[in-house]
Design an enzyme around this catalytic site. Structure first.
Site, PDB file in Angstrom:
ATOM      1  N   ASP A 172     -12.782  15.723 -32.253  1.00  0.00           N
ATOM      2  CA  ASP A 172     -12.908  14.283 -32.486  1.00  0.00           C
ATOM      3  C   ASP A 172     -11.865  13.744 -33.464  1.00  0.00           C
ATOM      4  O   ASP A 172     -11.776  12.536 -33.673  1.00  0.00           O
ATOM      5  CB  ASP A 172     -14.303  13.960 -33.018  1.00  0.00           C
ATOM      6  CG  ASP A 172     -15.365  14.089 -31.936  1.00  0.00           C
ATOM      7  OD1 ASP A 172     -15.038  13.817 -30.767  1.00  0.00           O
ATOM      8  OD2 ASP A 172     -16.507  14.467 -32.255  1.00  0.00           O
TER       9      ASP A 172
ATOM     10  N   ARG B 104     -13.448   5.952 -32.323  1.00  0.00           N
ATOM     11  CA  ARG B 104     -12.473   6.745 -33.080  1.00  0.00           C
ATOM     12  C   ARG B 104     -11.041   6.220 -32.907  1.00  0.00           C
ATOM     13  O   ARG B 104     -10.235   6.299 -33.830  1.00  0.00           O
ATOM     14  CB  ARG B 104     -12.576   8.220 -32.705  1.00  0.00           C
ATOM     15  CG  ARG B 104     -13.961   8.777 -33.048  1.00  0.00           C
ATOM     16  CD  ARG B 104     -14.033  10.274 -33.074  1.00  0.00           C
ATOM     17  NE  ARG B 104     -15.404  10.724 -33.001  1.00  0.00           N
ATOM     18  CZ  ARG B 104     -16.258  10.759 -34.039  1.00  0.00           C
ATOM     19  NH1 ARG B 104     -15.876  10.359 -35.221  1.00  0.00           N
ATOM     20  NH2 ARG B 104     -17.497  11.176 -33.869  1.00  0.00           N
TER      21      ARG B 104
END
Length: 448
Positions: free
Chosen positions: A326, A401
């Site tokens: 991530d 993100r």
């Protein structure tokens, strides 16, 4: 809970260095699992530090719909009265998992082992994400799935009346697929066995043990073998959720890139299968220290001290990808500011995240004057030596993100960086802009 109007934001270089101490929201992976295991345990589980972002609140709502009593007792404090393994009930309505792929995939594992019928959907982003990689192995339990073309949501599942244990070799390392198989195995007699080619985050294994299940992990030449003894009695156990290392990544990189900065992020989860970003940034020369290391709820935690550093490009090996899957978008921002070339290898998994995160990351860089190329499954970034041009508008593709990475870039770029929609940041990091502005002693992040 619905996102109608987009929320454009922009970030500019702050007037002063970033400074201060902060906590980041609770770990998302651990928060989802704490609610799910609490629902499967006998007794009442007390959770503190739960991430109260939208993704996790969807999991709380789903556990309620499946018969567990889930109540909030204070900020970050929750109580779950469980139903025992195999005790979930059929939901009266569709389970809407919002933007959360983790919640959706883990829940499919849970539902597979219960003889109930359920329908699951999600937002536009989640409805595009493939579920076949989970439904294929879960079919071995005896569960039946009906999905849209390409194995996508909305989908319906009828769990197995007499679930069978799973023996599955993962074609691609994925903590979500592994976890779904283990959760399905809880309701099946005998041993469920999952083999992963590379070790992935092991929060499911840690928490299963914390609640009393028997889980063993063996490294073999063919990969890491995880076995679970089926039909355990899970017993309620308190869970203290550490700060999410994936969320900590944003203030860490911001502090490294804004000259003169020094930031301390307290109580961050330091599970070794989640700290690939820290290892990579240190290889790039980053001044990063860990203080006050300790164990909480079966997980290592500590405080991270990050100070401004001139970074250098590195090659990030493919085997590190599962421990920082991530963090690649924000690592790409650090790479953009570094001297020299950074090559991130083996990023195939990024193509099936909230967006095609590999393409979205390359586009984020290109929009702001940074040279980047995708070569096969590698991302190659040509660093600017601390002079990121900026000035672009980044398409977030409903990916939290990508949005936060772009805003961090704006703090370190010569011209402000804007994002087309920041509404989705709340799924994992409620209050992100306010917290970053607090470190800057001003408001470098504001409406576009």
């Amino acid at each position: 809970m619905s996102h109608s109007a987009p929320r454009p934001l922009r970030a500019a270089a702050p007037a002063a260095p970033l400074a201060g101490r902060l906590g980041v929201p609770g770990d998302k992976s651990i928060s989802h699992r704490a609610l799910m295991f609490g629902a499967l345990a006998v007794g009442t589980t007390e959770i503190s530090g739960l991430l109260e972002g939208e993704d996790v609140l969807r999991t709380a709502a789903a556990m309620r719909a499946l018969g567990a009593e889930v109540t909030q007792t204070g900020p970050g404090s929750w109580r779950v009265a469980g139903r025992g393994v195999g005790g979930l009930v059929e939901p009266a309505d569709v389970l809407d998992m919002g933007n959360s792929g983790t919640a959706a995939r883990l829940l499919l594992g849970l539902l597979s082992g219960h003889p109930i019928f359920a329908v699951m959907t999600g937002d536009a982003s989640l409805r595009r994400r493939p579920m076949k990689r989970v439904t294929d192995p879960l079919s071995a339990t005896g569960a039946t799935f009906w999905t849209r073309e390409g194995g996508r949501l909305p989908l319906a599942v009828r769990g197995a009346a007499d679930p069978l244990p799973i023996d599955y070799v993962l074609p691609v390392a994925s903590a979500q697929v592994k976890s779904a198989c283990l959760l399905a195995g809880l309701c099946a007699p005998g041993t469920t066995r999952v083999v992963e080619p590379e070790p992935t985050r092991d929060h499911t294994e840690n928490m299963l043990r914390h609640f009393g299940a028997t889980v063993s992990v063996t490294d073999t030449p063919d990969g890491r073998v995880v076995t679970l003894e089926g039909q355990p009695e899970l017993v309620a156990a308190p869970v203290v959720v550490p700060g999410d290392p994936s969320s900590a990544a944003f203030p860490i990189v911001a502090a490294l890139l804004v000259p003169g900065s020094r930031v301390v992020i307290e109580n961050v989860g330091l599970n070794p299968l989640r700290t690939g970003l820290i290892a990579t940034l240190r290889e790039m020369g980053a001044a990063l220290r860990i203080e006050n290391e300790r164990i909480a709820g079966g997980e290592p935690v500590g405080d991270i001290v990050a100070e401004y550093t001139e970074l250098s490009g590195v090659t990030v090996p493919p085997r590190r990808a599962p421990s920082m899957i991530d963090e690649y978008p924000v690592l790409a921002v650090a790479a953009a500011a570094a001297r020299g070339v950074t090559r991130m290898q083996g990023l195939a998994e990024l193509r099936v995240k909230e967006s095609d995160r590999l393409a979205a990351t390359a586009a984020l860089l290109a929009a702001n004057g940074v040279q980047a190329m995708i070569e096969g499954d590698d991302l190659v970034v040509q660093g600017t030596g601390g002079a990121i041009p900026g000035g672009g508008v980044v398409e977030t593709h409903m990916d939290h993100r990508i949005a936060m990475s772009a805003l961090v870039m704006g703090l370190a770029a010569r011209s402000p960086v804007a994002v087309d929609d920041a509404a989705f940041i709340d799924t994992s990091f409620p209050g992100f802009a306010t917290l970053m502005n607090g470190l800057a002693g001003g408001a470098p992040i504001g409406p576009a």
